[in-house]
Design a protein around this motif. Structure first.
Motif, PDB file in Angstrom:
ATOM      1  N   LEU A   1     -13.463  -4.650 -11.452  1.00 33.51           N
ATOM      2  CA  LEU A   1     -13.385  -4.334 -12.884  1.00 33.51           C
ATOM      3  C   LEU A   1     -14.111  -5.411 -13.675  1.00 33.51           C
ATOM      4  N   ASN A   2     -15.084  -5.020 -14.495  1.00 33.29           N
ATOM      5  CA  ASN A   2     -15.828  -5.937 -15.357  1.00 33.29           C
ATOM      6  C   ASN A   2     -15.612  -5.573 -16.823  1.00 33.29           C
ATOM      7  N   TYR A   3     -15.908  -6.562 -17.668  1.00 33.80           N
ATOM      8  CA  TYR A   3     -15.753  -6.387 -19.107  1.00 33.80           C
ATOM      9  C   TYR A   3     -17.125  -6.442 -19.767  1.00 33.80           C
ATOM     10  N   SER A   4     -17.396  -5.503 -20.667  1.00 31.14           N
ATOM     11  CA  SER A   4     -18.646  -5.521 -21.428  1.00 31.14           C
ATOM     12  C   SER A   4     -18.480  -6.447 -22.634  1.00 31.14           C
ATOM     13  N   LYS A   5     -19.555  -6.601 -23.368  1.00 28.59           N
ATOM     14  CA  LYS A   5     -19.548  -7.549 -24.496  1.00 28.59           C
ATOM     15  C   LYS A   5     -18.522  -7.159 -25.549  1.00 28.59           C
ATOM     16  N   ASP A   6     -18.356  -5.846 -25.795  1.00 28.63           N
ATOM     17  CA  ASP A   6     -17.417  -5.398 -26.830  1.00 28.63           C
ATOM     18  C   ASP A   6     -15.970  -5.377 -26.344  1.00 28.63           C
ATOM     19  N   GLY A   7     -15.691  -5.858 -25.117  1.00 27.37           N
ATOM     20  CA  GLY A   7     -14.331  -5.908 -24.599  1.00 27.37           C
ATOM     21  C   GLY A   7     -13.929  -4.712 -23.776  1.00 27.37           C
ATOM     22  N   GLY A   8     -14.790  -3.689 -23.726  1.00 27.14           N
ATOM     23  CA  GLY A   8     -14.497  -2.516 -22.925  1.00 27.14           C
ATOM     24  C   GLY A   8     -14.589  -2.844 -21.442  1.00 27.14           C
ATOM     25  N   THR A   9     -13.914  -2.039 -20.640  1.00 25.80           N
ATOM     26  CA  THR A   9     -13.909  -2.262 -19.188  1.00 25.80           C
ATOM     27  C   THR A   9     -14.664  -1.146 -18.489  1.00 25.80           C
ATOM     28  N   PHE A  10     -15.208  -1.486 -17.341  1.00 27.38           N
ATOM     29  CA  PHE A  10     -15.850  -0.496 -16.487  1.00 27.38           C
ATOM     30  C   PHE A  10     -15.768  -0.995 -15.049  1.00 27.38           C
ATOM     31  N   TYR A  11     -15.689  -0.036 -14.130  1.00 28.21           N
ATOM     32  CA  TYR A  11     -15.677  -0.375 -12.709  1.00 28.21           C
ATOM     33  C   TYR A  11     -17.111  -0.528 -12.231  1.00 28.21           C
ATOM     34  N   ASN A  12     -17.397  -1.688 -11.673  1.00 26.02           N
ATOM     35  CA  ASN A  12     -18.760  -2.056 -11.289  1.00 26.02           C
ATOM     36  C   ASN A  12     -18.866  -2.102  -9.765  1.00 26.02           C
ATOM     37  N   ARG A  13     -19.709  -1.205  -9.231  1.00 22.41           N
ATOM     38  CA  ARG A  13     -20.006  -1.281  -7.795  1.00 22.41           C
ATOM     39  C   ARG A  13     -21.149  -2.264  -7.633  1.00 22.41           C
ATOM     40  N   LEU A  14     -20.854  -3.408  -7.073  1.00 23.32           N
ATOM     41  CA  LEU A  14     -21.788  -4.531  -6.994  1.00 23.32           C
ATOM     42  C   LEU A  14     -22.281  -4.707  -5.565  1.00 23.32           C
ATOM     43  N   ASN A  15     -23.617  -4.767  -5.433  1.00 26.13           N
ATOM     44  CA  ASN A  15     -24.257  -5.009  -4.128  1.00 26.13           C
ATOM     45  C   ASN A  15     -25.061  -6.294  -4.251  1.00 26.13           C
ATOM     46  N   LEU A  16     -24.584  -7.379  -3.624  1.00 25.63           N
ATOM     47  CA  LEU A  16     -25.239  -8.679  -3.686  1.00 25.63           C
ATOM     48  C   LEU A  16     -26.020  -8.922  -2.399  1.00 25.63           C
ATOM     49  N   THR A  17     -27.295  -9.278  -2.561  1.00 27.44           N
ATOM     50  CA  THR A  17     -28.177  -9.517  -1.410  1.00 27.44           C
ATOM     51  C   THR A  17     -28.801 -10.908  -1.537  1.00 27.44           C
ATOM     52  N   PRO A  18     -28.713 -11.762  -0.489  1.00 29.43           N
ATOM     53  CA  PRO A  18     -29.320 -13.095  -0.566  1.00 29.43           C
ATOM     54  C   PRO A  18     -30.844 -13.013  -0.445  1.00 29.43           C
TER      55      PRO A  18
ATOM     56  N   GLN B   1     -23.712  -0.792 -10.599  1.00 25.75           N
ATOM     57  CA  GLN B   1     -23.628   0.623 -10.929  1.00 25.75           C
ATOM     58  C   GLN B   1     -22.255   0.897 -11.527  1.00 25.75           C
ATOM     59  N   ASP B   2     -22.253   1.604 -12.654  1.00 25.15           N
ATOM     60  CA  ASP B   2     -21.006   1.955 -13.316  1.00 25.15           C
ATOM     61  C   ASP B   2     -20.372   3.131 -12.580  1.00 25.15           C
ATOM     62  N   VAL B   3     -19.259   2.862 -11.901  1.00 24.80           N
ATOM     63  CA  VAL B   3     -18.572   3.909 -11.125  1.00 24.80           C
ATOM     64  C   VAL B   3     -17.189   4.186 -11.722  1.00 24.80           C
ATOM     65  N   THR B   4     -17.065   3.983 -13.040  1.00 27.95           N
ATOM     66  CA  THR B   4     -15.770   4.184 -13.685  1.00 27.95           C
ATOM     67  C   THR B   4     -15.292   5.618 -13.520  1.00 27.95           C
ATOM     68  N   GLN B   5     -16.204   6.565 -13.786  1.00 30.76           N
ATOM     69  CA  GLN B   5     -15.824   7.970 -13.662  1.00 30.76           C
ATOM     70  C   GLN B   5     -15.483   8.325 -12.221  1.00 30.76           C
ATOM     71  N   GLN B   6     -16.266   7.780 -11.301  1.00 35.59           N
ATOM     72  CA  GLN B   6     -15.994   8.035  -9.891  1.00 35.59           C
ATOM     73  C   GLN B   6     -14.651   7.431  -9.484  1.00 35.59           C
ATOM     74  N   ARG B   7     -14.359   6.219  -9.986  1.00 33.31           N
ATOM     75  CA  ARG B   7     -13.091   5.568  -9.662  1.00 33.31           C
ATOM     76  C   ARG B   7     -11.914   6.375 -10.230  1.00 33.31           C
ATOM     77  N   GLN B   8     -12.095   6.884 -11.465  1.00 38.11           N
ATOM     78  CA  GLN B   8     -11.041   7.709 -12.049  1.00 38.11           C
ATOM     79  C   GLN B   8     -10.833   8.986 -11.240  1.00 38.11           C
ATOM     80  N   THR B   9     -11.979   9.537 -10.759  1.00 37.99           N
ATOM     81  CA  THR B   9     -11.881  10.732  -9.920  1.00 37.99           C
ATOM     82  C   THR B   9     -11.133  10.420  -8.625  1.00 37.99           C
ATOM     83  N   GLU B  10     -11.431   9.250  -8.028  1.00 38.69           N
ATOM     84  CA  GLU B  10     -10.733   8.854  -6.805  1.00 38.69           C
ATOM     85  C   GLU B  10      -9.234   8.704  -7.048  1.00 38.69           C
ATOM     86  N   LEU B  11      -8.877   8.071  -8.189  1.00 38.48           N
ATOM     87  CA  LEU B  11      -7.460   7.917  -8.508  1.00 38.48           C
ATOM     88  C   LEU B  11      -6.800   9.276  -8.701  1.00 38.48           C
ATOM     89  N   PHE B  12      -7.553  10.180  -9.377  1.00 39.62           N
ATOM     90  CA  PHE B  12      -7.019  11.526  -9.579  1.00 39.62           C
ATOM     91  C   PHE B  12      -6.818  12.236  -8.242  1.00 39.62           C
TER      92      PHE B  12
END
Length: 943
Positions: A503-520, A535-546
Motif C-alpha cells: 500500500l502506497n500513498y500519493s501526494k494528496d494522501g490517497g492510497t493505492f495498491y502498488n505492484r512493485l517490481n525491483l530489478t538490480p 503498477q496500480d492494482v487497487t482495483q485488482q486487489r479489491q476484486t481479489e478481496l471481493f
C-alpha cells in the motif's frame, strides 16, 4: 725493387680480396639477420598492438553493458560490431562470446578452428581471464577477456584466416618466409617463389642463402639469392682490380714522388751543404698540405651520413605503420594546400565521395580557415547516407618554428550520432511509457531517487522536482505492510530482485495498491542502481478481496448445504425406515392376495422414494466433493449375473429380451468399487427398461489390459427404445435434465441418474458416451479403470461378512434408539433374541452399569437427545459402563449417509455401520456375526 713491389701487390690484393669477400658475406648475413629481426618486430607489433586494441574494446562500456543489459544489447551491439576494423587485412573476423563460450554476436565470423586451439583460447581467456594469441597454420587468433570485477564474463575474439594478409603491407629488406614448427608456410613475401600453405622443406634452396630464427612456435626465414652475393663479389673484383691498378699507379707515383722527394731532399741537402760550404744564404722552404687526414674526415662524414640515412629509413617505416594504424583520417598539406602525406583511411574516405580529392581538401581547408575544429557532413557513395566527420586542424612547423603547412585529422562521428539518436528515442519511450518507472541510486546515502517518468507523476501526484533526491519511503504510510517493506529492504541489501504488492500513498494522501517490481542494475559487475516498475492494482486487489469474501461465503453456503442435506437425509430416512420396517413386518404376517398386492405396491413406492433420496444425496456428495471411490476386491462376473437376474424379471414383465455378453479375459476378480459400478450399470439398465416398450436390451462387457498394467472395463447398454433426438444428446448428462417435459410426465424420474453416472465414471478414471437415433434406440457406453486382484483377496473381504457356521444361538441385544417406531421395528426383527431398549445415551449407560445381565451387542443410534450415540460410545469404551463393556460390539444405526459419517462412527469406537433404512436380513446377519465374535472372545478369555 720491382719484384718486391709485385709480391707486395699480390699479397695485398689477396688479403684485400679475402677481407672484401668476408665483409660481403658478413654484410649479407647481417642483412638477413636484420630482415629476420624486422619480421619478428612486425609480428610482435601486430600481436601486441592488436591485443592491446582488443583489450581496449573489451573494456568499452558498450561491450560490458551487453552482459548486463541483455534485453537491449541487440539494439546496439550489431552497429558496434559493424564498425570494428583493427588491421589492414582483407578478411578479419570478430566474435563476442559469453562466459559459457556461447557466441553472442559476430562480424564475418566463419572461423573453423581445431578443437585443441578452440579449447586453449577458452581456457586461457574464459577460464583464467587472460589474453591469448596464436599464430599458426590455422591463422591468427587473438582473444581478450571481458572483465566484470576482475573476472571474465565473456571474451572478444579476433580471427584472421592467414598470416599472409596481415604481413603483406610491411616493407621487406629481403625475401621473408614464416612457417610453423612443421614447416608449413604461413607467410611469404614473394608468393610466386614460395607459395603460402606449402612446405618449406619442398623449396629448392640451391642458389639461395637461407637464414632462420625461431620465434615462439614459429620459424622465421630470410631468403636471398646467392647470385646477388656473387654479383656483389664480381663488382667487388672489378673494384679490387681498379683498386690494385690504382694501387700500382699510386705506388709507382709514390715511388716517383719518393724518388723526386729523395731527389729534392738530396738536392736540398746538397744545396744546403753546398751553401753552407760556400757560405750562401738558405732559401725558404715551401710546405705542402698533407691530404690523408682530409680523406679520413670525408670517410667519417660519409659513414655518419649513411648511418643517419638508415635511421631515417627505419623512422619513416615506423611512422608509416603508426599512420596506417590510426583510427582517424589524417592528411598533411603545405601552404598551398597540396597534399604532402595522407593515411589509408583518408584515401578510402576520398574514394567514397562523389567529388575529387582536391575538392574535398578545398572544402575542408575553407571550413577550417578561421577555426581549429569543425563538424562537416559528407555524403557516402557506398552507404548512400550522410557521414558526419569532426575535423581538427594543427599547424605543421619545422625545427626552426617556421610554418610549413597544416595537419588535418578527421574523426567519424556517424555511429556516435546514431547512438545518441537511439538513446534519445529510448529516453523518450521511457518517459512516455504507460508503466510507472523509477530509478534509485543505492550507492549514495539514503538511496535517493534519480529518475521518474511521466507515468510516475500521474500515478503518485509527485513531480520530478519534488521526488528526485528523496527515498521511496516518502510514499509509505501507517497502513503500509511492514513485512513487505522489510522484504524490499532485505532484497536491496542482498542485491536481489523482488516483486511485491504494498500500500502506497500519493501526494494528496490517497492510497493505492502498488505492484512493485525491483530489478538490480550492474555496472562493472557491481549493483549500483535499482529500477522499479510500478503498477496500480487497487482495483485488482479489491476484486481479489471481493472474490475471497465470495469464496468464503460460497464455502459457508456449501457447509450449510451439506449440513442441511445431512439433516434432511436423517429426517427423511428415519420415517422411510419406519415405513419400510413396518412393511417388512407385514410381509412376514399372513396376508391374502389383495393385501400382498397392496404391500408390493407400497414396497415399490418406498424403493422409488429411497432411490430418489439416494440420487439427491449422491449428487450432493459429488457436488461437495464428499463422495469417495472405494478400492476393494470383488467378483465382477457375480455382480453382472446378479444384475442380470434382478432386471430379467422387469424385462419379462414388459416382454423385453435381455441379453448379457461377457468378454472378461479371465479377469473375474478385480480391484475397484463394486457398489458404484453396479450403480452406474443399474442406472443405465433402469433407463433402458423404462424407455423401451418392445424389442430387446443387450449388455456387453469386456476387459482389456493396458500397457501400464491397469485394466479398463468397457460396458455398453443397447436398447430398442424411444431414443434421444440429436439436438438433446449434448445436454442429456446435465443435472435435472431429461429429453423433454413429456418424458418426465410419462416416465417420471429426477433427471439425476445419468448425471450421477457420468460423474461416477469420471471419479473412477473413465467416461461415458451416447449414441442414439430418435425412435430407434440408444446405446450408452461407459468405461472405468480397475486393477487386478485374486481369489485370496476376495476371500479376505467376504469372509468377515459371513456368519459363523454352526447352530444359531440366542443373544442379548441393547437397542439405543429415540424413535419409538424404530424401536418396535428393530425389536420385531430381532424377536429371536433378547432385546432391551433405551431412548438416549444416558439411559444406555445407566442400563449397562445397573443391570446384571450382560449384553452381547449394542445397536446405537447416532442422533439422540441428551447424549448422542457418538458420545455414548466413547464413554462405554472409556469404561464408564463397566470393564465388561469396554470391548462390546457396537453397531451404528444411523440415517446419516454423508461423507465422514461412517468414519465418525469408527473414530468414536463403533465396530460396524448400518444405514437406515435397512433390510431385516442385514440387521440379523450383523447382530449374529458380531455377537458370535464377542462370545468366542469371552470363551477364549475364560480358557
Amino acid at each position: 725493387m720491382l719484384p718486391r713491389l709485385a709480391v707486395l701487390v699480390v699479397v695485398f690484393s689477396t688479403v684485400l680480396l679475402a677481407l672484401s669477400l668476408h665483409f660481403i658475406i658478413k654484410q649479407t648475413d647481417d642483412l638477413q639477420q636484420e630482415s629476420i629481426e624486422g619480421l619478428e618486430q612486425d609480428l610482435k607489433f601486430i600481436v601486441d598492438d592488436t591485443t592491446r586494441q582488443l583489450a581496449d574494446l573489451a573494456a568499452n562500456d558498450i561491450i560490458i553493458n551487453s552482459f548486463v543489459d541483455i534485453s537491449q544489447r541487440d539494439n546496439y551491439l550489431p552497429m558496434f560490431f559493424r564498425s570494428l576494423n583493427l588491421t589492414q587485412a582483407n578478411s578479419v573476423e570478430f566474435a563476442l562470446f559469453d562466459f559459457a563460450g556461447q557466441q553472442i554476436i559476430n562480424k564475418n565470423w566463419n572461423a573453423n578452428l581445431p578443437a585443441s586451439l578452440d579449447t586453449t583460447w577458452r581456457q586461457q581467456t574464459l577460464g583464467s581471464s587472460n589474453a591469448f594469441s596464436s599464430v599458426s597454420q590455422y591463422g591468427v587468433l587473438i582473444s581478450v577477456p571481458v572483465l566484470l570485477q576482475g573476472v571474465a564474463e565473456g571474451a572478444l575474439v579476433m580471427y584472421v584466416d592467414s598470416l599472409q594478409s596481415l604481413l603483406a603491407p610491411f616493407p621487406r629488406l629481403t625475401k621473408q618466409v614464416v612457417t610453423d614448427e612443421s614447416g608449413n608456410v604461413l607467410f611469404s613475401s614473394q608468393p610466386e617463389l614460395i607459395a603460402p600453405q606449402s612446405s618449406i622443406n619442398a623449396f629448392d634452396d640451391s642458389g639461395y642463402s637461407l637464414k632462420q630464427s625461431a620465434w615462439q612456435n614459429l620459424v622465421l626465414y630470410s631468403v636471398k639469392p646467392t647470385v646477388t652475393t656473387y654479383r656483389e663479389i664480381a663488382w667487388t673484383g672489378v673494384v679490387l682490380l681498379c683498386m690494385i691498378a690504382g694501387f700500382v699507379f699510386i705506388t709507382l707515383h709514390m715511388i716517383k714522388m719518393t724518388g723526386t722527394l729523395a731527389e729534392n731532399t738530396l738536392s736540398t741537402l746538397f744545396d744546403d751543404i753546398e751553401n753552407k760550404l760556400n757560405s750562401r744564404p738558405e732559401k725558404p722552404r715551401k710546405l705542402r698540405a698533407f691530404e690523408a687526414k682530409e680523406l679520413l674526415d670525408i670517410r667519417k662524414a660519409f659513414d655518419k651520413l649513411l648511418w643517419d640515412l638508415t635511421e631515417v629509413s627505419l623512422s619513416n617505416e615506423q611512422f608509416s605503420n603508426v599512420l596506417e594504424s590510426m583510427g582517424d583520417m589524417l592528411v598533411v598539406v603545405d601552404k598551398n594546400n597540396r597534399t604532402i602525406l595522407s593515411n589509408k583511411r583518408f584515401d578510402d574516405f576520398s574514394n567514397d565521395q562523389y567529388t575529387e580529392r582536391e575538392s574535398i581538401l578545398k572544402h575542408i581547408t575553407r571550413q577550417l580557415a578561421s577555426k581549429e575544429h569543425c563538424e562537416l557532413t559528407h555524403f557516402s557513395v557506398s552507404t548512400g547516407q550522410d557521414k558526419f566527420v569532426r575535423w581538427s586542424k594543427t599547424q605543421l612547423s619545422d625545427a626552426n618554428g617556421n610554418v610549413r603547412g597544416n595537419v588535418y585529422v578527421g574523426s567519424d562521428e556517424t555511429k556516435q550520432r546514431s547512438l545518441e539518436s537511439h538513446i534519445k528515442i529510448l529516453s523518450h519511450a521511457i518517459d512516455e511509457a504507460t508503466v510507472s518507472i523509477i530509478i534509485s541510486d543505492i550507492t549514495k546515502p539514503g538511496q535517493p531517487i534519480i529518475y521518474v517518468n511521466n507515468a510516475f507523476e500521474a500515478l503518485t501526484g509527485y513531480t520530478r522536482e519534488e521526488i528526485i533526491g528523496h527515498n521511496c519511503r516518502t510514499m509509505q504510510g501507517d497502513d503500509t505492510d511492514r513485512a513487505s517493506v522489510e522484504a524490499i529492504r532485505h532484497a536491496i541489501n542482498n542485491r536481489e530482485p523482488i516483486e511485491t504488492t504494498l500500500l502506497n500513498y500519493s501526494k494528496d494522501g490517497g492510497t493505492f495498491y502498488n505492484r512493485l517490481n525491483l530489478t538490480p542494475v550492474k555496472i562493472n559487475g557491481e549493483v549500483t542502481h535499482y529500477i522499479g516498475f510500478q503498477q496500480d492494482v487497487t482495483q485488482q486487489r479489491q476484486t481479489e478481496l471481493f472474490l475471497q469474501e465470495a469464496k468464503h461465503k460460497a464455502e459457508e453456503s456449501a457447509r450449510l448445504k451439506s449440513s442441511f442435506l445431512a439433516s434432511m437425509s436423517h429426517e427423511i430416512r428415519t420415517p422411510i425406515h419406519g415405513i419400510s420396517g413396518v412393511l417388512q413386518l407385514l410381509a412376514d404376517s399372513k396376508l391374502d392376495d389383495g393385501q400382498k398386492h397392496y404391500l408390493s405396491l407400497a414396497k415399490f413406492s418406498i424403493q422409488g422414494l429411497l432411490h430418489i433420496v439416494n440420487d439427491i444425496l449422491d449428487f450432493s456428495k459429488i457436488e461437495a466433493g464428499q463422495l469417495q471411490i472405494e478400492e476393494s476386491a470383488f467378483d465382477i462376473l457375480e455382480s453382472l449375473e446378479n444384475l442380470q437376474s434382478q432386471y430379467a424379471v422387469l424385462c419379462q414383465e414388459k416382454g423385453l429380451a435381455l441379453h448379457f455378453h461377457f468378454d472378461l479375459q479371465d479377469y473375474h476378480v478385480v480391484q475397484g468399487d463394486d457398489v458404484r459400478f453396479r450403480q452406474i450399470l443399474s442406472n443405465l439398465l433402469g433407463n433402458a427398461v423404462k424407455f423401451t416398450d418392445a424389442g430387446s436390451i443387450d449388455v456387453t462387457t469386456k476387459i482389456e489390459k493396458l500397457p501400464n498394467g491397469k485394466l479398463i472395463l468397457s460396458c455398453s447398454v443397447k436398447d430398442t427404445g424411444i431414443g434421444i433426438a440429436q439436438e438433446k444428446q449434448d445436454t442429456i448428462f446435465d443435472v435435472f435434465t431429461q429429453e423433454d417435459l413429456s418424458t418426465t410426465r410419462k416416465f417420471g424420474g429426477t433427471g439425476l441418474g445419468l448425471s450421477i453416472s457420468k460423474q461416477l465414471c469420471e471419479l473412477m478414471g473413465g467416461n461415458i458416451e451416447l449414441k442414439s437415433d430418435k425412435d430407434k434406440g440408444s446405446t450408452f457406453t461407459f468405461r472405468v479403470m480397475l486393477s487386478e486382484a485374486d481369489e485370496s483377496q476376495l476371500t479376505t473381504v467376504t469372509k468377515a461378512l459371513k456368519n459363523d457356521s454352526g447352530e444359531k444361538k440366542k443373544h442379548k441385544v441393547l437397542i439405543v434408539e429415540d424413535n419409538d417406531i424404530n424401536q418396535i421395528i428393530v425389536k420385531q426383527h430381532l424377536s429371536a433374541h433378547t432385546t432391551l431398549s433405551a431412548k438416549s445415551g444416558v439411559e444406555a449407560l445407566q442400563a449397562l452399569s445397573k443391570m446384571k445381565v450382560t449384553f452381547d451387542v449394542i445397536l446405537m443410534d447416532c442422533q439422540m437427545p441428551d447424549m448422542d450415540g457418538f458420545e455414548a460410545t466413547k464413554r462405554i469404551r472409556s469404561g464408564e459402563a463397566g470393564e465388561r463393556y469396554v470391548n462390546v460390539p457396537i453397531i451404528a444405526l444411523t440415517a446419516n449417509a454423508m461423507k465422514g459419517d461412517k468414519e465418525r462412527c469408527v473414530n468414536a469406537g463403533m465396530d460396524d455401520y448400518l444405514s437406515k433404512p435397512f433390510d431385516a436380513v442385514d440387521l440379523i446377519d450383523k447382530v449374529e456375526h458380531w455377537a458370535s465374535i464377542e462370545r468366542n472372545r469371552e470363551e477364549s478369555a475364560v480358557h
